[in-house]
Design an enzyme around this catalytic site. Structure first.
Site, mmCIF file in Angstrom:
data_model
loop_
_atom_site.group_PDB
_atom_site.id
_atom_site.type_symbol
_atom_site.label_atom_id
_atom_site.label_comp_id
_atom_site.label_asym_id
_atom_site.label_seq_id
_atom_site.Cartn_x
_atom_site.Cartn_y
_atom_site.Cartn_z
ATOM 1 N N ARG A 78 0.837 -1.198 0.000
ATOM 2 C CA ARG A 78 0.000 0.000 0.000
ATOM 3 C C ARG A 78 0.886 1.268 0.000
ATOM 4 N NH1 ARG A 78 -5.304 -0.925 0.448
ATOM 5 N NH2 ARG A 78 -6.106 -2.892 1.304
ATOM 6 N N GLY A 113 -6.650 -0.266 -7.015
ATOM 7 C CA GLY A 113 -7.967 0.301 -6.703
ATOM 8 C C GLY A 113 -7.912 1.820 -6.763
ATOM 9 N N ASN A 114 -8.802 2.445 -5.982
ATOM 10 C CA ASN A 114 -8.912 3.911 -5.985
ATOM 11 C C ASN A 114 -7.589 4.624 -5.802
ATOM 12 O OD1 ASN A 114 -11.569 4.521 -6.352
ATOM 13 N ND2 ASN A 114 -12.156 4.059 -4.238
ATOM 14 N N GLY A 115 -6.907 4.262 -4.711
ATOM 15 C CA GLY A 115 -5.657 4.966 -4.386
ATOM 16 C C GLY A 115 -4.616 4.788 -5.468
ATOM 17 N N ASP A 138 -14.067 -4.282 -3.485
ATOM 18 C CA ASP A 138 -15.031 -3.275 -3.021
ATOM 19 C C ASP A 138 -15.932 -2.740 -4.123
ATOM 20 O OD1 ASP A 138 -12.422 -1.753 -0.969
ATOM 21 O OD2 ASP A 138 -13.620 -3.560 -0.672
ATOM 22 N N HIS A 182 -14.878 -1.498 2.518
ATOM 23 C CA HIS A 182 -14.313 -0.187 2.855
ATOM 24 C C HIS A 182 -15.449 0.800 3.099
ATOM 25 C CE1 HIS A 182 -10.775 2.753 2.128
ATOM 26 N NE2 HIS A 182 -10.907 2.432 3.389
ATOM 27 N N TYR A 266 -10.938 -11.420 5.548
ATOM 28 C CA TYR A 266 -10.049 -11.625 4.395
ATOM 29 C C TYR A 266 -10.384 -12.846 3.557
ATOM 30 C CZ TYR A 266 -7.550 -7.839 6.481
ATOM 31 O OH TYR A 266 -7.254 -6.604 6.998
ATOM 32 N N ILE A 267 -11.282 -13.696 4.074
ATOM 33 C CA ILE A 267 -11.739 -14.812 3.242
ATOM 34 C C ILE A 267 -12.269 -14.259 1.917
ATOM 35 C CG2 ILE A 267 -13.452 -16.688 3.121
ATOM 36 C CD1 ILE A 267 -11.611 -17.290 5.349
ATOM 37 N N GLN A 268 -12.887 -13.055 1.982
ATOM 38 C CA GLN A 268 -13.485 -12.466 0.775
ATOM 39 C C GLN A 268 -12.443 -12.076 -0.267
ATOM 40 O OE1 GLN A 268 -16.822 -9.594 2.394
ATOM 41 N NE2 GLN A 268 -15.396 -10.088 4.041
HETATM 42 O O1 F6P Z 1 -9.897 -2.602 -0.384
HETATM 43 C C1 F6P Z 1 -10.077 -3.949 -0.120
HETATM 44 C C2 F6P Z 1 -10.193 -4.164 1.366
HETATM 45 O O2 F6P Z 1 -10.335 -5.522 1.609
HETATM 46 C C3 F6P Z 1 -11.344 -3.426 2.019
HETATM 47 O O3 F6P Z 1 -12.600 -4.043 1.778
HETATM 48 C C4 F6P Z 1 -10.907 -3.479 3.460
HETATM 49 O O4 F6P Z 1 -11.537 -2.497 4.245
HETATM 50 C C5 F6P Z 1 -9.404 -3.212 3.319
HETATM 51 O O5 F6P Z 1 -9.031 -3.710 2.035
HETATM 52 C C6 F6P Z 1 -8.548 -3.891 4.366
HETATM 53 O O6 F6P Z 1 -7.240 -3.355 4.204
HETATM 54 P P1 F6P Z 1 -5.925 -4.193 4.621
HETATM 55 O O7 F6P Z 1 -5.759 -5.289 3.619
HETATM 56 O O8 F6P Z 1 -4.822 -3.173 4.540
HETATM 57 O O9 F6P Z 1 -6.175 -4.712 6.015
#
Ligand code: F6P
Length: 345
Positions: A78, A113-115, A138, A182, A266-268
């Site tokens: 990130r 993604g967005n960022g 997301d 998010h 994080y399963i998603q």
């Molecule tokens: O942007 C994807 C995402 O899984 C969001 O749904 C969630 O809020 C965020 O990343 C979690 O961030 P990290 O992987 O840094 O814990």
């Protein structure tokens, strides 16, 4: 069109991972090598790899067997190279510009993604030939109907909700499931409808917990054996407590009905991409290379209807695609009797 043979294109993956990224890498790589005779450079760990010059030349063999592979073979981070860019010490943009030249890149594909799209636009303004590929579970990237990763997350979340029905019925409980997204409620809305949620709470619709508990009490007065409550992680809640936990505790306290929560987390984001995500990621990857061959940069590949096209990155930066409160799934859901936590329910 300029000759493409031996053009060198870099690929990096930045931000949260998701199913489908490797399918996109494969789409870029195979199209570039097979159709256009280009060279493909895989850059590690997102923008950090561009700063630290962590990269390797891809050959076809490295692109085999990754269509169905979750995550990203390049790794991600990130890191935001333009963060504090006004600070004199932050010479990351200059380092990236120099490394891009030293690596002999003719173009850079940013999968993010967005960022990451915002960073991609800034790199374009620095003079790099950049193409953005929108990915995230997301589905909150402006300018595209959908991002790859989203369909897989909805599939995973729906399967989880399906499983909650049987245990909720066995114990006659209210089951709350918190989903990712998010600041957007796309995953919760789509999997809440697909999974038969009775209550769906998303950040885009301010909720009143008394409306939720009043609705649930009415269900139990009508002898409903259990309820499923789908909660997006980004809803309004006290700091320091998870949305799912907060809502489950409130329901238990206000209805007296035995309630449990599941934080799917994080399963998603894990595992193999759905067929639709494989297809979308492949289309996006191939289109990115076609744009490079045409010399069209500073754009993000997008899906509009059933067409894969592109949109200027400057139109995408600093925006988030949230669920419109009048979304058709919300309107239809209300007519089915689903509660969205607001007065209209
Ligand atoms: O942007 C994807 C995402 O899984 C969001 O749904 C969630 O809020 C965020 O990343 C979690 O961030 P990290 O992987 O840094 O814990």
């Amino acid at each position: 069109m300029a000759p493409t043979k031996d053009m060198k294109i870099g690929i990096l993956t930045a931000g949260g991972d998701c199913p489908g990224i490797n399918a996109a890498i494969r789409g870029v790589g195979k199209t570039a090598i097979t159709e256009y005779g280009m060279k493909v450079i895989g850059i590690s760990s997102g923008f950090r790899g561009l700063i630290e010059k962590e990269y390797a030349l891809f050959d076809e063999s490295q692109l085999s067997g990754i269509l169905t592979l979750g995550g990203t073979i390049l790794g991600t981070s990130r890191d935001k190279p333009f963060k504090n860019s006004t600070n004199a010490e932050n010479n990351s943009p200059k380092i990236i510009r120099n490394n891009y030249k030293e690596m002999g890149l003719d173009a850079l594909v940013v999968i993010g993604g967005n960022g990451s799209m915002k960073t991609a636009q800034k790199l374009y303004e620095e003079g790099l030939n950049v193409i953005g590929l929108p990915k995230t579970i997301d589905n909150d990237v402006w300018g595209t109907d959908v991002t790859f990763g989203f369909d897989s997350a909805v599939l995973i979340a729906t399967e989880a909700i399906d499983r909650l029905h049987t245990t909720a019925n066995s114990h006659k409980r209210t089951m709350v499931i918190e989903l990712m997204g998010h600041h957007a409620g796309w995953i919760s809305l789509f999997s809440g409808i697909a999974g038969g949620g009775d209550v769906i709470l998303i950040p885009e619709i301010p909720y009143n917990i008394d409306v939720v508990t009043g609705y649930l009490n009415k269900r139990y007065q009508n002898k409903k054996p259990y309820s499923i409550v789908v909660v997006a992680e980004g809803i309004e809640k006290p700091r320091g407590v998870r949305a799912g936990t907060y809502i489950a505790q409130a329901i238990q306290e206000k209805t007296g009905h035995e309630t449990r929560e599941t934080i799917l987390g994080y399963i998603q984001r894990g595992g193999t991409p759905s067929p639709m995500d494989r297809i979308l990621a492949t289309r996006f990857g191939a289109h990115a290379v076609e744009l490079i061959a045409e010399g069209k940069f500073g754009v993000m590949v997008n899906l509009v209807g059933d067409q894969v096209t592109s949109i200027p990155l400057r139109e995408v930066s600093n925006k988030t695609k949230l669920v419109p409160p009048g979304h058709t799934l919300i309107e239809k859901g209300r007519k089915l009797g689903i509660n969205f936590g607001d007065k209209r329910s």
